[in-house]
Design an enzyme around this catalytic site. Structure first.
Site, PDB file in Angstrom:
ATOM      1  N   TYR A   1      30.115  44.557  43.933  1.00 49.39           N
ATOM      2  CA  TYR A   1      30.009  45.712  43.035  1.00 49.39           C
ATOM      3  C   TYR A   1      29.436  46.938  43.737  1.00 49.39           C
ATOM      4  CZ  TYR A   1      30.917  42.645  39.063  1.00 49.39           C
ATOM      5  OH  TYR A   1      31.477  41.773  38.165  1.00 49.39           O
TER       6      TYR A   1
ATOM      7  N   ASP B   1      27.881  37.612  36.990  1.00 49.32           N
ATOM      8  CA  ASP B   1      28.781  38.109  35.952  1.00 49.32           C
ATOM      9  C   ASP B   1      29.575  36.942  35.347  1.00 49.32           C
ATOM     10  OD1 ASP B   1      30.273  39.906  34.430  1.00 49.32           O
ATOM     11  OD2 ASP B   1      31.808  40.102  35.974  1.00 49.32           O
TER      12      ASP B   1
END
Ligand code: NAD
Length: 362
Positions: A124, A248
């Site tokens: 990310y 996640d």
């Protein structure tokens, strides 16, 4: 004095679950002075950017925000506002409790896991090179020169970055959380057997930090094995700390274990700022239907109340929600075990929670 809190309704189902949550918060007797801000496509249209500075300034000033989900265009368009917010404010720890409330539709019993997800780096980091770009060609050459590996011409690149600094910080956070909340075990998940230079750093840092916390049991596990063990026997887990993308995915896995995304709250934390938001996204297909479960948002609000030191109000709100789940009547479609039974709407759930709170005397 009311608490001044930044309020980001978001989009998709965001505004309706935020509305329901504001109502139940008002019924706890705690007062808020909401500083409402817009992000995402609405902000793009109004301010020319999906994450205007005024939003970051508001959160920095108030230090607490309650946020609904925000849609990220798939594959193209602006970068995720959610990721940008976490990075801009260095909200490095994502805390996601996954607890089974009696009556929730699940195959399991007695699960009470807390996910601690590193929130700022790994895949990310936002370092990406588009297929066919000059930069992609340069990177392809660098890879060829330094590793003798040919990458295909039609490749795009997303860079995985893991630092010792961020790894130590998140693992320390997980242990401090475990200690403060009387948790017994911290599990660090990784793929260091394959990703030696990135997850390898995370694993080494985790093992090293664990030595400072002899009072808490520590174990590490490869991410694939963790998923299998979670599916078979989730009760063996307590606090799980993971790099960003595994965090996640495992957050959604654990949400599935406890009865669905409608019950999975969360917080994004730095050392002095806290943004509370559910694990789930903006579920655009349900937007405006008054249909989805507001409980993940409401449970995120109980985390916010605890953060503000309003423990009694937090306990009352959590108990009201948990009683409604246990009764199984005023719950949305996702918590109905029998699909032929009528489901409550988002706003009916809020009304039922308020009634319970009033029955508790505040
Ligand atoms: P999602 O979490 O929005 O929804 C997936 C499915 O889960 C929904 O279709 C629905 O069936 C169920 N669901 C989700 N929330 C629910 C609720 N409160 N009650 C009942 N059922 C619920 O995931 P997605 O469809 O992959 O993502 C939609 C958008 O949300 C994407 O643009 C994504 O980038 C974004 N997103 C935002 C955040 C955030 O704002 N923090 C987090 C995840 C995804």
């Amino acid at each position: 004095m009311p608490y001044k809190v930044t309020l980001i309704p978001g989009d998709g189902i965001g505004p309706e679950i935020i509305e329901a949550t504001k109502k139940v918060l008002a019924a706890t007797g705690i007062e808020f002075d909401w500083d409402e801000r817009i992000v995402g496509q609405k902000a793009q249209d109004k301010f020319g950017t999906p994450l205007p500075d005024n939003v970051l300034e508001s959160i920095k000033k108030n230090r607490v925000a309650l946020k609904g989900p925000v849609t990220t265009p798939m594959g193209t368009g602006f970068r995720s506002v959610n990721v940008a917010l976490r990075q801009s404010l260095d909200l490095y720890a994502c805390l996601r409790p996954c607890k089974i409330y009696p009556g929730a539709p699940t195959l399991y019993k007695n699960v009470d896991i807390v996910i601690v997800r590193e929130n700022t780096e790994d895949l990310y980091s936002g370092i990406e090179f588009a297929r066919g770009s000059k930069e992609a060609a340069k990177l392809s050459k660098l890879i060829k020169d330094s590793t003798k590996t040919e990458t295909r011409e039609d490749s795009g690149y997303s860079i995985k970055v893991i630092s010792e600094t961020a790894s130590r910080r998140i693992v320390k956070f997980a242990f401090e959380y475990a200690r403060a909340n009387k948790r017994k075990k911290v599990t660090a998940a990784h793929k260091a057997n394959i990703l030696k230079f990135s997850d390898g750093i995370f694993l080494t840092a985790a093992r090293d930090v664990a030595r400072e916390y002899q009072d808490i049991h520590f174990e590490d596990v490869v991410i694939d094995a963790l998923c299998m063990r979670l599916a078979r026997n989730p009760q063996q887990y307590d606090v799980i700390v993971l790099p960003n993308p595994y965090g996640d995915i495992v957050s959604d896995l654990c949400a599935g274990i406890i009865g669905g995304l409608g019950l999975a709250p969360g917080a994004n934390l730095s050392d002095n700022i806290a943004v509370f938001e559910p694990t789930h996204g903006s579920a655009p297909k349900y937007a405006g239907l008054n249909k989805v479960n507001p409980m993940a948002m409401m449970l995120s609000a109980t985390m916010m109340l605890r953060h503000l030191g309003e423990t009694k109000a937090a306990n009352n709100l959590e108990k009201a929600i948990s009683d409604i789940i246990a009764e199984g009547k005023s719950v949305t479609y996702d918590l109905k075990t029998d699909p032929n039974q009528p489901a409550a709407t988002t706003s009916e759930v809020a009304e039922a929670v308020i009634k319970k709170l009033k029955g508790q005397g505040g």
